[in-house]
Design a protein around this motif. Structure first.
Motif, PDB file in Angstrom:
ATOM      1  N   ARG A 142      11.290   3.780 -26.264  1.00  0.00           N
ATOM      2  CA  ARG A 142      10.222   3.161 -27.049  1.00  0.00           C
ATOM      3  C   ARG A 142       9.092   4.068 -27.119  1.00  0.00           C
ATOM      4  O   ARG A 142       8.824   4.737 -25.967  1.00  0.00           O
ATOM      5  N   ILE A 143       8.152   3.646 -27.784  1.00  0.00           N
ATOM      6  CA  ILE A 143       6.850   4.470 -27.933  1.00  0.00           C
ATOM      7  C   ILE A 143       5.697   3.350 -28.422  1.00  0.00           C
ATOM      8  O   ILE A 143       5.955   2.578 -29.075  1.00  0.00           O
ATOM      9  N   VAL A 144       4.693   3.679 -27.756  1.00  0.00           N
ATOM     10  CA  VAL A 144       3.238   2.688 -27.978  1.00  0.00           C
ATOM     11  C   VAL A 144       2.312   3.684 -28.648  1.00  0.00           C
ATOM     12  O   VAL A 144       2.129   4.581 -27.897  1.00  0.00           O
TER      13      VAL A 144
ATOM     14  N   ALA B  98      -2.006  -1.766 -31.557  1.00  0.00           N
ATOM     15  CA  ALA B  98      -1.044  -1.041 -31.725  1.00  0.00           C
ATOM     16  C   ALA B  98      -0.710  -0.653 -33.093  1.00  0.00           C
ATOM     17  O   ALA B  98      -1.013  -1.540 -33.772  1.00  0.00           O
ATOM     18  N   GLY B  99      -0.011   0.337 -33.218  1.00  0.00           N
ATOM     19  CA  GLY B  99       0.392   0.966 -34.806  1.00  0.00           C
ATOM     20  C   GLY B  99       1.388   1.778 -34.791  1.00  0.00           C
ATOM     21  O   GLY B  99       1.988   2.715 -33.787  1.00  0.00           O
ATOM     22  N   ALA B 100       2.149   2.021 -35.752  1.00  0.00           N
ATOM     23  CA  ALA B 100       3.164   2.818 -36.078  1.00  0.00           C
ATOM     24  C   ALA B 100       2.765   4.344 -36.210  1.00  0.00           C
ATOM     25  O   ALA B 100       1.497   4.638 -36.472  1.00  0.00           O
ATOM     26  N   PRO B 101       3.438   5.276 -35.760  1.00  0.00           N
ATOM     27  CA  PRO B 101       3.392   6.637 -35.768  1.00  0.00           C
ATOM     28  C   PRO B 101       3.077   7.064 -37.074  1.00  0.00           C
ATOM     29  O   PRO B 101       3.671   6.583 -38.081  1.00  0.00           O
TER      30      PRO B 101
ATOM     31  N   LYS C  48      12.175   2.424 -30.476  1.00  0.00           N
ATOM     32  CA  LYS C  48      11.345   0.915 -30.809  1.00  0.00           C
ATOM     33  C   LYS C  48       9.756   1.672 -30.950  1.00  0.00           C
ATOM     34  O   LYS C  48       9.587   2.189 -29.961  1.00  0.00           O
ATOM     35  N   SER C  49       9.179   1.289 -31.634  1.00  0.00           N
ATOM     36  CA  SER C  49       7.788   1.266 -32.177  1.00  0.00           C
ATOM     37  C   SER C  49       6.932   0.181 -32.032  1.00  0.00           C
ATOM     38  O   SER C  49       7.258  -0.552 -32.929  1.00  0.00           O
ATOM     39  N   LEU C  50       6.139  -0.104 -31.028  1.00  0.00           N
ATOM     40  CA  LEU C  50       5.444  -1.312 -30.986  1.00  0.00           C
ATOM     41  C   LEU C  50       4.532  -1.271 -32.266  1.00  0.00           C
ATOM     42  O   LEU C  50       3.559  -0.362 -32.476  1.00  0.00           O
ATOM     43  N   MET C  51       4.274  -2.629 -32.754  1.00  0.00           N
ATOM     44  CA  MET C  51       3.403  -2.679 -33.931  1.00  0.00           C
ATOM     45  C   MET C  51       2.368  -3.730 -33.647  1.00  0.00           C
ATOM     46  O   MET C  51       1.204  -3.717 -34.175  1.00  0.00           O
TER      47      MET C  51
ATOM     48  N   TYR D 289       4.258  -8.343 -29.136  1.00  0.00           N
ATOM     49  CA  TYR D 289       5.378  -7.517 -28.952  1.00  0.00           C
ATOM     50  C   TYR D 289       6.333  -7.332 -30.222  1.00  0.00           C
ATOM     51  O   TYR D 289       7.497  -6.833 -30.036  1.00  0.00           O
ATOM     52  N   GLU D 290       5.737  -7.204 -31.394  1.00  0.00           N
ATOM     53  CA  GLU D 290       6.707  -6.992 -32.654  1.00  0.00           C
ATOM     54  C   GLU D 290       6.772  -5.484 -32.509  1.00  0.00           C
ATOM     55  O   GLU D 290       5.712  -4.900 -32.414  1.00  0.00           O
ATOM     56  N   TYR D 291       8.041  -5.216 -32.914  1.00  0.00           N
ATOM     57  CA  TYR D 291       8.170  -3.638 -32.937  1.00  0.00           C
ATOM     58  C   TYR D 291       9.060  -3.300 -34.162  1.00  0.00           C
ATOM     59  O   TYR D 291       9.672  -4.262 -34.926  1.00  0.00           O
TER      60      TYR D 291
END
Length: 130
Positions: free
Chosen positions: A77-79, A87-90, A109-112, A117-119
């Motif tokens: 996972r990445i945040v 939080a935002g996408a890469p 999983k990337s936290l959005m 906790y939506e990813y």
């Protein structure tokens, strides 16, 4: 550890490294913080480094480079937390590096949203990766 506890830990670690500062007239850093957890459970962090040229780096890639330096390459996972705490996408460059790390990178999983906790998975972010 529960799913939400893992996200909370990563959010906390990303915020811990945030420390906006001006290094020189050409370099500013720390507005964005990132944290990732590897498949083996280790956490790595990084901050953005903005430069007057294209030599800067995103917080996510900074964390990934630290992970690689420490002998790992499989992210679970990445945040990424911006200067407002969101939080935002890469970005595209970060997505490309992430996808090149491992055959299973599509499942990272990337936290959005840090509140719900939506990813999103990398496969959803980069559906037609080469």
């Amino acid at each position: 550890m529960k799913d939400t506890e893992i996200w909370d830990l990563l959010i906390s670690k990303a915020k811990e490294v945030q420390n906006h500062r001006i290094i020189s007239p050409f370099i500013e850093c720390g507005q964005v913080g990132a944290a990732l957890i590897t498949k083996s459970g280790n956490i790595y962090t990084g901050v953005c480094i903005d430069t007057a040229s294209t030599l800067g780096i995103c917080a996510e890639r900074n964390a990934i480079h630290t992970m690689i330096t420490n002998g790992e390459s499989q992210i679970d996972r990445i945040v990424c937390i911006d200067s407002k705490g969101n939080a935002g996408a890469p970005c595209g460059a970060c997505r490309e590096l992430i996808m090149q790390l491992d055959n299973e990178s599509k499942n990272i999983k990337s936290l959005m949203n840090a509140n719900t906790y939506e990813y999103i998975t990398m496969k959803e972010l980069v559906p037609n990766w080469w």
